[in-house]
Scaffold this motif. Structure first.
Motif, PDB file in Angstrom:
ATOM      1  N   PHE A   1       0.837  -1.202   0.000  1.00  0.00           N
ATOM      2  CA  PHE A   1       0.000   0.000   0.000  1.00  0.00           C
ATOM      3  C   PHE A   1       0.871   1.251   0.000  1.00  0.00           C
ATOM      4  CE2 PHE A   1      -2.909  -3.088   1.978  1.00  0.00           C
ATOM      5  CZ  PHE A   1      -4.033  -2.895   1.205  1.00  0.00           C
ATOM      6  N   GLY A   2       0.346   2.329  -0.622  1.00  0.00           N
ATOM      7  CA  GLY A   2       0.983   3.635  -0.545  1.00  0.00           C
ATOM      8  C   GLY A   2       0.491   4.357   0.696  1.00  0.00           C
ATOM      9  N   PRO A   3       0.917   5.611   0.891  1.00  0.00           N
ATOM     10  CA  PRO A   3       0.529   6.355   2.099  1.00  0.00           C
ATOM     11  C   PRO A   3      -0.984   6.419   2.316  1.00  0.00           C
ATOM     12  CG  PRO A   3       2.205   7.543   0.873  1.00  0.00           C
ATOM     13  CD  PRO A   3       1.784   6.406   0.006  1.00  0.00           C
ATOM     14  N   ASN A   4      -1.770   6.544   1.234  1.00  0.00           N
ATOM     15  CA  ASN A   4      -3.223   6.657   1.383  1.00  0.00           C
ATOM     16  C   ASN A   4      -3.886   5.361   1.812  1.00  0.00           C
ATOM     17  OD1 ASN A   4      -4.286   9.346   0.819  1.00  0.00           O
ATOM     18  ND2 ASN A   4      -3.197   9.127  -1.128  1.00  0.00           N
ATOM     19  N   GLY A   5      -3.253   4.234   1.537  1.00  0.00           N
ATOM     20  CA  GLY A   5      -3.896   2.956   1.845  1.00  0.00           C
ATOM     21  C   GLY A   5      -3.533   2.367   3.191  1.00  0.00           C
ATOM     22  N   ILE A   6      -2.560   2.963   3.867  1.00  0.00           N
ATOM     23  CA  ILE A   6      -2.087   2.413   5.132  1.00  0.00           C
ATOM     24  C   ILE A   6      -3.055   2.739   6.274  1.00  0.00           C
ATOM     25  CG2 ILE A   6      -0.260   2.564   6.876  1.00  0.00           C
ATOM     26  CD1 ILE A   6       0.626   1.022   4.463  1.00  0.00           C
ATOM     27  N   THR A   7      -3.328   1.731   7.095  1.00  0.00           N
ATOM     28  CA  THR A   7      -4.174   1.918   8.281  1.00  0.00           C
ATOM     29  C   THR A   7      -3.347   1.635   9.534  1.00  0.00           C
ATOM     30  OG1 THR A   7      -4.895  -0.391   8.377  1.00  0.00           O
ATOM     31  CG2 THR A   7      -6.182   1.123   6.970  1.00  0.00           C
ATOM     32  N   LEU A   8      -3.912   1.976  10.664  1.00  0.00           N
ATOM     33  CA  LEU A   8      -3.233   1.701  11.933  1.00  0.00           C
ATOM     34  C   LEU A   8      -3.007   0.202  12.104  1.00  0.00           C
ATOM     35  CD1 LEU A   8      -2.142   2.597  14.664  1.00  0.00           C
ATOM     36  CD2 LEU A   8      -4.481   2.592  15.549  1.00  0.00           C
ATOM     37  N   ASP A   9      -3.962  -0.604  11.657  1.00  0.00           N
ATOM     38  CA  ASP A   9      -3.821  -2.051  11.789  1.00  0.00           C
ATOM     39  C   ASP A   9      -2.684  -2.586  10.913  1.00  0.00           C
ATOM     40  OD1 ASP A   9      -4.809  -4.503  12.984  1.00  0.00           O
ATOM     41  OD2 ASP A   9      -5.433  -5.075  10.961  1.00  0.00           O
ATOM     42  N   HIS A  10      -2.497  -1.987   9.725  1.00  0.00           N
ATOM     43  CA  HIS A  10      -1.370  -2.375   8.876  1.00  0.00           C
ATOM     44  C   HIS A  10      -0.050  -2.154   9.621  1.00  0.00           C
ATOM     45  CE1 HIS A  10      -3.920  -1.627   5.049  1.00  0.00           C
ATOM     46  NE2 HIS A  10      -3.769  -2.935   5.216  1.00  0.00           N
ATOM     47  N   VAL A  11       0.049  -1.016  10.245  1.00  0.00           N
ATOM     48  CA  VAL A  11       1.278  -0.677  10.975  1.00  0.00           C
ATOM     49  C   VAL A  11       1.493  -1.643  12.129  1.00  0.00           C
ATOM     50  CG1 VAL A  11       2.423   1.076  12.374  1.00  0.00           C
ATOM     51  CG2 VAL A  11       1.158   1.754  10.328  1.00  0.00           C
ATOM     52  N   ALA A  12       0.414  -1.912  12.880  1.00  0.00           N
ATOM     53  CA  ALA A  12       0.524  -2.801  14.035  1.00  0.00           C
ATOM     54  C   ALA A  12       0.933  -4.215  13.604  1.00  0.00           C
ATOM     55  CB  ALA A  12      -0.804  -2.839  14.784  1.00  0.00           C
ATOM     56  N   GLN A  13       0.311  -4.727  12.543  1.00  0.00           N
ATOM     57  CA  GLN A  13       0.634  -6.074  12.075  1.00  0.00           C
ATOM     58  C   GLN A  13       2.064  -6.153  11.548  1.00  0.00           C
ATOM     59  OE1 GLN A  13      -2.128  -8.113   9.482  1.00  0.00           O
ATOM     60  NE2 GLN A  13      -3.904  -7.087  10.398  1.00  0.00           N
ATOM     61  N   TRP A  14       2.466  -5.116  10.811  1.00  0.00           N
ATOM     62  CA  TRP A  14       3.822  -5.125  10.258  1.00  0.00           C
ATOM     63  C   TRP A  14       4.861  -5.104  11.371  1.00  0.00           C
ATOM     64  CZ3 TRP A  14       7.916  -1.430   9.883  1.00  0.00           C
ATOM     65  CH2 TRP A  14       8.944  -1.811   8.997  1.00  0.00           C
TER      66      TRP A  14
ATOM     67  N   ARG B   1       5.497   7.392  12.695  1.00  0.00           N
ATOM     68  CA  ARG B   1       4.655   8.492  13.184  1.00  0.00           C
ATOM     69  C   ARG B   1       5.077   9.811  12.559  1.00  0.00           C
ATOM     70  NH1 ARG B   1       5.098   9.797  18.265  1.00  0.00           N
ATOM     71  NH2 ARG B   1       2.972  10.519  18.610  1.00  0.00           N
ATOM     72  N   SER B   2       6.398  10.018  12.452  1.00  0.00           N
ATOM     73  CA  SER B   2       6.907  11.257  11.869  1.00  0.00           C
ATOM     74  C   SER B   2       6.546  11.358  10.385  1.00  0.00           C
ATOM     75  CB  SER B   2       8.429  11.308  12.036  1.00  0.00           C
ATOM     76  OG  SER B   2       8.975  12.437  11.389  1.00  0.00           O
ATOM     77  N   TYR B   3       6.694  10.251   9.652  1.00  0.00           N
ATOM     78  CA  TYR B   3       6.405  10.256   8.218  1.00  0.00           C
ATOM     79  C   TYR B   3       4.930  10.554   7.943  1.00  0.00           C
ATOM     80  CZ  TYR B   3       5.392   8.405   3.560  1.00  0.00           C
ATOM     81  OH  TYR B   3       4.941   8.257   2.274  1.00  0.00           O
ATOM     82  N   PHE B   4       4.028   9.864   8.655  1.00  0.00           N
ATOM     83  CA  PHE B   4       2.599  10.060   8.390  1.00  0.00           C
ATOM     84  C   PHE B   4       2.099  11.417   8.891  1.00  0.00           C
ATOM     85  CE2 PHE B   4       2.741   5.454   7.756  1.00  0.00           C
ATOM     86  CZ  PHE B   4       2.048   5.381   6.559  1.00  0.00           C
TER      87      PHE B   4
ATOM     88  N   ALA C   1       0.293  16.724   7.128  1.00  0.00           N
ATOM     89  CA  ALA C   1       0.524  18.168   7.149  1.00  0.00           C
ATOM     90  C   ALA C   1       0.669  18.750   5.746  1.00  0.00           C
ATOM     91  CB  ALA C   1       1.767  18.488   7.972  1.00  0.00           C
ATOM     92  N   THR C   2       1.187  17.977   4.818  1.00  0.00           N
ATOM     93  CA  THR C   2       1.394  18.458   3.448  1.00  0.00           C
ATOM     94  C   THR C   2       0.202  18.177   2.539  1.00  0.00           C
ATOM     95  OG1 THR C   2       2.522  16.382   2.871  1.00  0.00           O
ATOM     96  CG2 THR C   2       3.902  18.229   3.578  1.00  0.00           C
ATOM     97  N   GLY C   3      -0.822  17.514   3.072  1.00  0.00           N
ATOM     98  CA  GLY C   3      -2.008  17.222   2.276  1.00  0.00           C
ATOM     99  C   GLY C   3      -1.882  16.003   1.388  1.00  0.00           C
ATOM    100  N   LEU C   4      -0.830  15.233   1.583  1.00  0.00           N
ATOM    101  CA  LEU C   4      -0.644  14.034   0.778  1.00  0.00           C
ATOM    102  C   LEU C   4      -1.695  12.976   1.122  1.00  0.00           C
ATOM    103  CD1 LEU C   4       1.344  12.841  -1.362  1.00  0.00           C
ATOM    104  CD2 LEU C   4       2.570  11.791   0.538  1.00  0.00           C
ATOM    105  N   ILE C   5      -2.120  12.947   2.384  1.00  0.00           N
ATOM    106  CA  ILE C   5      -3.201  12.054   2.812  1.00  0.00           C
ATOM    107  C   ILE C   5      -4.245  12.882   3.545  1.00  0.00           C
ATOM    108  CG2 ILE C   5      -1.764   9.992   2.962  1.00  0.00           C
ATOM    109  CD1 ILE C   5      -1.480  10.443   5.944  1.00  0.00           C
ATOM    110  N   GLU C   6      -5.497  12.410   3.525  1.00  0.00           N
ATOM    111  CA  GLU C   6      -6.585  13.170   4.137  1.00  0.00           C
ATOM    112  C   GLU C   6      -6.515  13.156   5.653  1.00  0.00           C
ATOM    113  OE1 GLU C   6     -10.351  11.936   2.695  1.00  0.00           O
ATOM    114  OE2 GLU C   6      -9.932  12.465   0.594  1.00  0.00           O
ATOM    115  N   SER C   7      -6.147  12.033   6.212  1.00  0.00           N
ATOM    116  CA  SER C   7      -6.053  11.939   7.670  1.00  0.00           C
ATOM    117  C   SER C   7      -4.875  11.054   8.044  1.00  0.00           C
ATOM    118  CB  SER C   7      -7.343  11.369   8.271  1.00  0.00           C
ATOM    119  OG  SER C   7      -7.586  10.062   7.785  1.00  0.00           O
ATOM    120  N   ASN C   8      -4.302  11.327   9.186  1.00  0.00           N
ATOM    121  CA  ASN C   8      -3.130  10.592   9.662  1.00  0.00           C
ATOM    122  C   ASN C   8      -3.585   9.328  10.389  1.00  0.00           C
ATOM    123  OD1 ASN C   8      -0.812   9.644  10.829  1.00  0.00           O
ATOM    124  ND2 ASN C   8      -0.296  11.532  11.917  1.00  0.00           N
ATOM    125  N   PRO C   9      -3.282   8.120   9.870  1.00  0.00           N
ATOM    126  CA  PRO C   9      -3.720   6.888  10.517  1.00  0.00           C
ATOM    127  C   PRO C   9      -3.061   6.644  11.865  1.00  0.00           C
ATOM    128  CG  PRO C   9      -2.200   6.388   8.739  1.00  0.00           C
ATOM    129  CD  PRO C   9      -2.519   7.859   8.638  1.00  0.00           C
TER     130      PRO C   9
END
Length: 240
Positions: free
Chosen positions: A35-48, A67-70, A75-83
Motif C-alpha cells: 500500500f501507498g501512504p493513502n492505503g495504510i491503516t493503523l492495523d497495517h502498521v501494528a501487524q507489520w 509516526r513522523s512520516y505520516f 501536514a502536506t495534504g498528501l493524505i486526508e487523515s493521519n492513521p
C-alpha cells in the motif's frame, strides 16, 4: 513521497543517519504491505511491526519514524487523515553500555586486510558514530599545537575536534577526498548503514558488537585513562 520527505528532513538540518532511518522504515513497510501512504491503516502498521522480533529500542525507533512520516504526509495534504494520529510513542529500554571487549577488537585487527584494519582503528580511536565515520574527509585531519586532530561534524551539524595519532592522520590524508567513498554514488560517501554492517562483520558478525559498542569502548578507555568526564563528553559529542 519518500524523496520529498527526505528533502524536508534535510531542510530542517537532520543528519544523514537520522534521515536514512526515518525514510527506511516507512519504505520497508509500504513495500511489505503493498500500500501507498493513502492505503495504510493503523492495523497495517501494528501487524507489520508485530511481524518482527524487535528489541524495545528498535521498536521505538521504527514507530517513531512511521509516526513522523505520516504526520508529514498529513501536514502536506498528501493524505486526508493521519492513521497514526492517535498512536502513542513506544517506550524504549535503558540498558547498561556494553563496550566491545579488547580481545574481540584485537582479534579483528589481526585477521583483516589493511583497509579494514584502518576502519576498525578509526572507529576505536575516535569513538565516532557511524554517521560521523562515513563523513570523514582528508581535509578533516588538521595539525594544531603539536599534534593531529580530526574535525568531526556530528548531530545537528555541530563540530567538535578529536585528537588522532600521526598514523591515523596519515591514513586520512592519503585519500583524495572521502575516506569511505561510495562506489554506487560517484563523489559521495557510503551511507551509514553500509559502513555499520561492514564494521559489524569485521568484529566477527556477532550482533552484540557494533559501531556503537566500539564507541562505548572508546568512552571506557578515555575515561579510565583521564578520569575527566567532561572531556569524554566533549569527545563523544554529547549535549549532556
Amino acid at each position: 513521497s519518500l524523496d520529498e520527505y527526505a528533502r524536508y528532513l534535510r531542510l530542517h538540518g537532520h543528519p544523514t543517519g537520522t534521515i536514512e532511518q526515518y525514510v527506511s522504515y516507512p519504505r520497508r513497510m509500504m513495500e511489505s504491505t503493498g500500500f501507498g501512504p493513502n492505503g495504510i491503516t493503523l492495523d497495517h502498521v501494528a501487524q507489520w511491526c508485530e511481524s518482527f522480533n524487535w528489541k524495545a529500542n528498535t521498536r521505538r525507533r521504527a514507530v517513531g519514524s512511521l509516526r513522523s512520516y505520516f504526520a508529514w504526509c498529513s501536514a502536506t495534504g498528501l493524505i486526508e487523515s493521519n492513521p497514526l494520529a492517535g498512536m502513542k510513542p513506544v517506550r524504549g529500554s535503558k540498558s547498561v553500555p556494553r563496550p566491545v571487549p579488547e580481545d574481540v577488537l584485537a582479534k579483528a585487527l589481526r585477521s583483516v586486510v589493511p583497509s579494514d584494519r584502518w576502519l576498525i582503528r578509526l572507529a576505536a580511536e575516535t569513538g565516532l558514530r557511524r554517521a560521523e565515520l562515513v563523513r570523514v574527509h582528508r581535509d578533516d585531519a588538521e595539525f594544531h599545537a603539536g599534534g593531529w586532530w580530526l574535525r568531526v561534524v556530528g548531530k545537528g551539524d555541530k563540530t567538535r575536534m578529536v585528537p588522532i595519532s600521526d598514523e591515523l592522520a596519515g591514513w586520512v590524508r592519503s585519500f583524495p577526498g572521502w575516506c569511505f567513498p561510495s562506489p554506487a554514488r560517484p563523489g559521495k560517501h557510503v551511507i551509514p548503514s553500509v559502513l555499520g554492517k561492514r564494521l559489524k562483520r569485521l568484529l566477527g558478525g556477532d550482533d552484540r558488537w557494533t559501531t556503537h559498542t566500539v564507541r562505548h569502548r572508546f568512552a571506557t578507555v578515555a575515561y579510565s585513562n583521564s578520569g575527566d568526564l567532561r572531556a569524554v563528553q566533549e569527545l563523544l559529542g554529547h549535549e549532556s
